[in-house]
Design a protein around this motif. Structure first.
Motif, PDB file in Angstrom:
ATOM      1  N   LEU A 273      -6.813  -4.552  -0.631  1.00  0.00           N
ATOM      2  CA  LEU A 273      -6.657  -4.866   0.788  1.00  0.00           C
ATOM      3  C   LEU A 273      -7.816  -5.688   1.329  1.00  0.00           C
ATOM      4  CD1 LEU A 273      -5.144  -1.460   1.865  1.00  0.00           C
ATOM      5  CD2 LEU A 273      -4.033  -3.682   2.084  1.00  0.00           C
ATOM      6  N   LEU A 274      -8.973  -5.587   0.692  1.00  0.00           N
ATOM      7  CA  LEU A 274     -10.083  -6.459   1.060  1.00  0.00           C
ATOM      8  C   LEU A 274      -9.778  -7.901   0.660  1.00  0.00           C
ATOM      9  CD1 LEU A 274     -13.015  -6.698   2.139  1.00  0.00           C
ATOM     10  CD2 LEU A 274     -13.789  -6.304  -0.211  1.00  0.00           C
ATOM     11  N   LEU A 275      -9.177  -8.068  -0.531  1.00  0.00           N
ATOM     12  CA  LEU A 275      -8.827  -9.404  -1.007  1.00  0.00           C
ATOM     13  C   LEU A 275      -7.644  -9.980  -0.231  1.00  0.00           C
ATOM     14  CD1 LEU A 275      -9.151  -8.762  -4.849  1.00  0.00           C
ATOM     15  CD2 LEU A 275     -10.608 -10.281  -3.491  1.00  0.00           C
ATOM     16  N   ARG A 276      -6.696  -9.117   0.150  1.00  0.00           N
ATOM     17  CA  ARG A 276      -5.515  -9.591   0.868  1.00  0.00           C
ATOM     18  C   ARG A 276      -5.175  -8.592   1.974  1.00  0.00           C
ATOM     19  NH1 ARG A 276      -0.138 -10.595  -2.518  1.00  0.00           N
ATOM     20  NH2 ARG A 276      -1.575 -11.986  -3.638  1.00  0.00           N
ATOM     21  N   PRO A 277      -5.755  -8.767   3.158  1.00  0.00           N
ATOM     22  CA  PRO A 277      -5.480  -7.838   4.265  1.00  0.00           C
ATOM     23  C   PRO A 277      -3.973  -7.767   4.565  1.00  0.00           C
ATOM     24  CG  PRO A 277      -7.351  -9.248   4.780  1.00  0.00           C
ATOM     25  CD  PRO A 277      -6.737  -9.795   3.517  1.00  0.00           C
ATOM     26  N   ASN A 278      -3.519  -6.553   4.901  1.00  0.00           N
ATOM     27  CA  ASN A 278      -2.106  -6.298   5.213  1.00  0.00           C
ATOM     28  C   ASN A 278      -1.180  -6.553   4.032  1.00  0.00           C
ATOM     29  OD1 ASN A 278      -2.603  -5.572   7.956  1.00  0.00           O
ATOM     30  ND2 ASN A 278      -2.779  -7.743   8.467  1.00  0.00           N
ATOM     31  N   PHE A 279      -1.712  -6.453   2.809  1.00  0.00           N
ATOM     32  CA  PHE A 279      -0.896  -6.578   1.603  1.00  0.00           C
ATOM     33  C   PHE A 279       0.024  -5.366   1.544  1.00  0.00           C
ATOM     34  CE2 PHE A 279      -1.110  -6.533  -3.337  1.00  0.00           C
ATOM     35  CZ  PHE A 279       0.176  -7.025  -3.406  1.00  0.00           C
ATOM     36  N   VAL A 280       1.322  -5.595   1.741  1.00  0.00           N
ATOM     37  CA  VAL A 280       2.256  -4.494   1.944  1.00  0.00           C
ATOM     38  C   VAL A 280       2.309  -3.565   0.731  1.00  0.00           C
ATOM     39  CG1 VAL A 280       4.248  -5.841   1.138  1.00  0.00           C
ATOM     40  CG2 VAL A 280       4.594  -3.904   2.696  1.00  0.00           C
ATOM     41  N   ASP A 281       2.260  -4.100  -0.482  1.00  0.00           N
ATOM     42  CA  ASP A 281       2.324  -3.248  -1.669  1.00  0.00           C
ATOM     43  C   ASP A 281       1.116  -2.326  -1.755  1.00  0.00           C
ATOM     44  OD1 ASP A 281       4.735  -4.322  -2.495  1.00  0.00           O
ATOM     45  OD2 ASP A 281       3.768  -5.916  -3.642  1.00  0.00           O
ATOM     46  N   ALA A 282      -0.071  -2.844  -1.423  1.00  0.00           N
ATOM     47  CA  ALA A 282      -1.280  -2.026  -1.483  1.00  0.00           C
ATOM     48  C   ALA A 282      -1.290  -0.976  -0.369  1.00  0.00           C
ATOM     49  CB  ALA A 282      -2.521  -2.910  -1.400  1.00  0.00           C
ATOM     50  N   LEU A 283      -0.785  -1.328   0.797  1.00  0.00           N
ATOM     51  CA  LEU A 283      -0.660  -0.332   1.863  1.00  0.00           C
ATOM     52  C   LEU A 283       0.266   0.800   1.430  1.00  0.00           C
ATOM     53  CD1 LEU A 283      -0.317  -2.747   4.908  1.00  0.00           C
ATOM     54  CD2 LEU A 283      -2.203  -1.130   4.538  1.00  0.00           C
ATOM     55  N   ASP A 284       1.362   0.452   0.791  1.00  0.00           N
ATOM     56  CA  ASP A 284       2.311   1.446   0.299  1.00  0.00           C
ATOM     57  C   ASP A 284       1.682   2.319  -0.775  1.00  0.00           C
ATOM     58  OD1 ASP A 284       5.016   2.488   0.329  1.00  0.00           O
ATOM     59  OD2 ASP A 284       5.245   1.574  -1.638  1.00  0.00           O
ATOM     60  N   SER A 285       0.938   1.694  -1.703  1.00  0.00           N
ATOM     61  CA  SER A 285       0.273   2.453  -2.766  1.00  0.00           C
ATOM     62  C   SER A 285      -0.759   3.405  -2.176  1.00  0.00           C
ATOM     63  CB  SER A 285      -0.403   1.497  -3.751  1.00  0.00           C
ATOM     64  OG  SER A 285       0.530   0.700  -4.427  1.00  0.00           O
ATOM     65  N   ARG A 286      -1.554   2.911  -1.221  1.00  0.00           N
ATOM     66  CA  ARG A 286      -2.590   3.771  -0.644  1.00  0.00           C
ATOM     67  C   ARG A 286      -1.964   4.890   0.186  1.00  0.00           C
ATOM     68  NH1 ARG A 286      -7.406   1.096   2.831  1.00  0.00           N
ATOM     69  NH2 ARG A 286      -5.777   1.157   4.453  1.00  0.00           N
ATOM     70  N   GLY A 287      -0.810   4.610   0.797  1.00  0.00           N
ATOM     71  CA  GLY A 287      -0.116   5.672   1.497  1.00  0.00           C
ATOM     72  C   GLY A 287       0.279   6.797   0.555  1.00  0.00           C
ATOM     73  N   LEU A 288       0.788   6.449  -0.627  1.00  0.00           N
ATOM     74  CA  LEU A 288       1.120   7.468  -1.630  1.00  0.00           C
ATOM     75  C   LEU A 288      -0.120   8.241  -2.038  1.00  0.00           C
ATOM     76  CD1 LEU A 288       3.085   8.784  -3.691  1.00  0.00           C
ATOM     77  CD2 LEU A 288       2.480   6.925  -5.258  1.00  0.00           C
ATOM     78  N   LEU A 289      -1.227   7.521  -2.232  1.00  0.00           N
ATOM     79  CA  LEU A 289      -2.477   8.170  -2.623  1.00  0.00           C
ATOM     80  C   LEU A 289      -2.900   9.199  -1.575  1.00  0.00           C
ATOM     81  CD1 LEU A 289      -5.579   6.265  -3.978  1.00  0.00           C
ATOM     82  CD2 LEU A 289      -5.831   8.046  -2.277  1.00  0.00           C
ATOM     83  N   HIS A 290      -2.867   8.796  -0.304  1.00  0.00           N
ATOM     84  CA  HIS A 290      -3.238   9.737   0.750  1.00  0.00           C
ATOM     85  C   HIS A 290      -2.278  10.919   0.789  1.00  0.00           C
ATOM     86  CE1 HIS A 290      -6.452   7.342   2.236  1.00  0.00           C
ATOM     87  NE2 HIS A 290      -5.715   6.395   2.789  1.00  0.00           N
ATOM     88  N   LEU A 291      -0.999  10.652   0.534  1.00  0.00           N
ATOM     89  CA  LEU A 291      -0.005  11.724   0.533  1.00  0.00           C
ATOM     90  C   LEU A 291      -0.320  12.737  -0.561  1.00  0.00           C
ATOM     91  CD1 LEU A 291       2.562  12.229   2.257  1.00  0.00           C
ATOM     92  CD2 LEU A 291       3.882  11.181   0.414  1.00  0.00           C
ATOM     93  N   LYS A 292      -0.672  12.263  -1.747  1.00  0.00           N
ATOM     94  CA  LYS A 292      -1.015  13.178  -2.844  1.00  0.00           C
ATOM     95  C   LYS A 292      -2.316  13.922  -2.557  1.00  0.00           C
ATOM     96  CE  LYS A 292      -0.093  12.776  -7.071  1.00  0.00           C
ATOM     97  NZ  LYS A 292       0.074  12.489  -8.510  1.00  0.00           N
ATOM     98  N   SER A 293      -3.197  13.298  -1.771  1.00  0.00           N
ATOM     99  CA  SER A 293      -4.492  13.908  -1.465  1.00  0.00           C
ATOM    100  C   SER A 293      -4.422  14.883  -0.298  1.00  0.00           C
ATOM    101  CB  SER A 293      -5.517  12.818  -1.143  1.00  0.00           C
ATOM    102  OG  SER A 293      -5.649  11.905  -2.211  1.00  0.00           O
ATOM    103  N   GLY A 294      -3.262  14.946   0.370  1.00  0.00           N
ATOM    104  CA  GLY A 294      -3.145  15.826   1.520  1.00  0.00           C
ATOM    105  C   GLY A 294      -3.656  15.223   2.809  1.00  0.00           C
ATOM    106  N   ARG A 295      -3.985  13.919   2.799  1.00  0.00           N
ATOM    107  CA  ARG A 295      -4.455  13.252   4.020  1.00  0.00           C
ATOM    108  C   ARG A 295      -3.239  12.632   4.720  1.00  0.00           C
ATOM    109  NH1 ARG A 295      -8.656  11.869   0.203  1.00  0.00           N
ATOM    110  NH2 ARG A 295      -7.642   9.870  -0.239  1.00  0.00           N
ATOM    111  N   ASP A 296      -2.471  13.467   5.377  1.00  0.00           N
ATOM    112  CA  ASP A 296      -1.167  13.060   5.885  1.00  0.00           C
ATOM    113  C   ASP A 296      -1.259  12.023   7.006  1.00  0.00           C
ATOM    114  OD1 ASP A 296       0.163  14.845   4.111  1.00  0.00           O
ATOM    115  OD2 ASP A 296      -0.295  16.494   5.468  1.00  0.00           O
TER     116      ASP A 296
END
Length: 473
Positions: free
Chosen positions: A389-412
């Protein structure tokens, strides 16, 4: 998430372990879209075979029981409408087929089908005006098609390439959902020239083979490849990739044995050197961060890597890497294949190499983030997503991936923020809808969460199984 998959390890293991059988395809709905694009204003002259090939093959499909739409010389808007009609006709359990003859371009590691009115001067124009083959197959999959077939005769030297500073000829390997069979008229990154005959050697051979009663589509395509290779004396070798679990038959009946069958690759006895044994994905667990654990080692992933050693895409990409070890794109594409089949740690090693060769490969960072998230390596995964996301701000795939990561981490709440941002870019992104629905329900927004989950399931009936495969429920 760049790569979408569900319980792929179980599916691949079943494919490896179980004998192949004939699907009950004679009674399942069959739908098709056949496109012949010949009149490109940027070309010196119309393509001589695209329309005639499309007409002939559409007739073959209709004889085989397909509800096949024939379309010629489509503009971008007309192509998108034609694909929308195909999606509407695709019902759960259907066999869906796409045939395209015209110009195709690989860009951003994907193959794009080009409409006749495309205005292409830079590579971003390809993604704007072209239709991504992977997107077509994924949409057919989300509509419930059990068999997805794509036949692409677009490995031509196109009139747009001279405008690019950096250009890759021919077509790119496709990362297709399970139950797909894809065939290109020529090898990856190769181009061929139309001859003066009424039909191309590719369609002439293909038309004959799909008529054979009882012959599976995979075997028909293998025979087509053999016929075209022989007719061209090795100058044109069609490329095939299959993830079919059952044999699909165009014309039911007893299989004929009047022609020698094409030899299939022998099973690998050892993994290729670059594809060392990986580790199995984690069992599905509740998504608390404390329970996210790396996958344990075992023989299951070894079997996956052994099976993939003979996969046509893996073999081709491994050969490219052996020929040119500095080819970061080949490492990236092979990593995608490994990840899509569940060999996550082997995939991560390929993404490592892609990033080592190009420290600004934003898609490799995103895919490594996603693969690490799936196996529970959450801290390094977060660093990868942040870098993407630093290289490509608002990169939709990376936002989606990080959302999954937060979901698995309990950071809802953090997950909801990332999924919200992704959905602003693509409101139909199924994984972000489903992930946001889960996160909303966890924080007490039950009705909003249910709306997201219901919408996501309508777009992709298998999305729940996919998230369960990630360890998220």
């Amino acid at each position: 998430m760049k790569i979408r998959l569900g319980l792929v390890v179980l599916m691949v293991a079943a494919i490896v372990a179980a004998p192949r059988c004939f699907a009950a395809d004679s009674s399942a709905p069959r739908v098709g879209l056949v496109i012949g694009n010949s009149k490109y204003p940027d070309a010196d002259k119309p393509l001589s075979q695209a329309v005639s090939d499309a007409r002939e093959f559409a007739d073959e499909l209709k004889r085989a029981g397909f509800d096949a739409e024939l379309a010629e010389d489509l503009s971008g808007d007309a192509m998108r409408r034609a694909f929308d009609r195909l999606y509407q006709r695709t019902k759960p359990g259907a066999a869906a087929l796409v045939f395209f003859s015209g110009f195709g371009i690989q860009s951003g590691r994907q193959s794009y089908l080009i409409p006749v009115d495309a205005q292409i001067w830079t590579e971003p124009d390809v993604r704007r005006d072209g239709v991504a083959l992977e997107s077509v197959l994924n949409e057919l999959n989300s509509r419930g098609a059990s068999v997805k077939i794509a036949l692409v005769d677009a490995s031509r030297r196109n009139p747009f390439e001279r405008r690019f500073r950096s250009f890759s000829a021919g077509l790119a390997p496709v990362i297709a959902p399970s139950g797909s069979l894809v065939m290109y008229a020529a090898a990856l990154s190769a181009v061929v020239t139309d001859n003066d005959s009424a039909h191309s050697p590719f369609v002439s051979a293909l038309r004959e083979e799909v008529r054979a009663p009882g012959l599976s589509a995979e075997e028909a395509f293998n025979r087509t490849r053999t016929a075209v290779t022989r007719a061209s004396r090795g100058e044109q070798v069609p490329w095939i990739s299959s993830s079919l679990a059952d044999d699909f038959v165009f014309v039911p009946g007893a299989a004929t044995a009047d022609k020698p069958t094409a030899e299939k690759p022998a099973a690998a006895t050892a993994p290729v050197e670059a594809a060392k044994p990986a580790l199995a994905p984690p069992e599905a667990k509740p998504p608390q961060a404390a329970e996210a654990k790396p996958a344990s080692s075992g023989g299951d992933d070894d079997k996956l890597v052994l099976a993939l050693a003979s996969d046509p895409t893996v073999k081709s990409l491994t050969a490219q890497i052996a020929d040119k070890p500095s080819d970061g794109n080949a490492y990236y594409r092979r990593g995608q294949v490994y990840a899509s089949k569940g060999a996550y740690r082997t995939a991560i090693k390929d993404f490592d190499e892609a990033i080592r060769l190009n420290g600004k490969d934003v898609e490799a960072y995103n895919n490594r983030c996603w693969a690490r998230t799936v196996i529970g390596e959450l801290e390094p995964a977060l660093a990868d997503c942040d870098q993407a996301l630093l290289l490509r701000p608002n990169f939709v795939d990376a936002l989606d991936s990080r959302g999954l990561l937060h979901l698995k981490s309990g950071r809802d709440k953090a997950a909801i923020a990332d999924f919200d941002a992704a959905l602003k870019v693509n409101p139909r992104l199924t994984s972000s809808l489903y992930g946001r629905g889960l996160a909303r329900k966890r924080i007490g927004l039950t009705s909003e969460g249910e709306i997201d989950l219901t919408t996501a399931k309508k777009l992709d009936p298998n999305i729940g199984k996919e998230f369960a495969g990630y360890g998220v429920k």
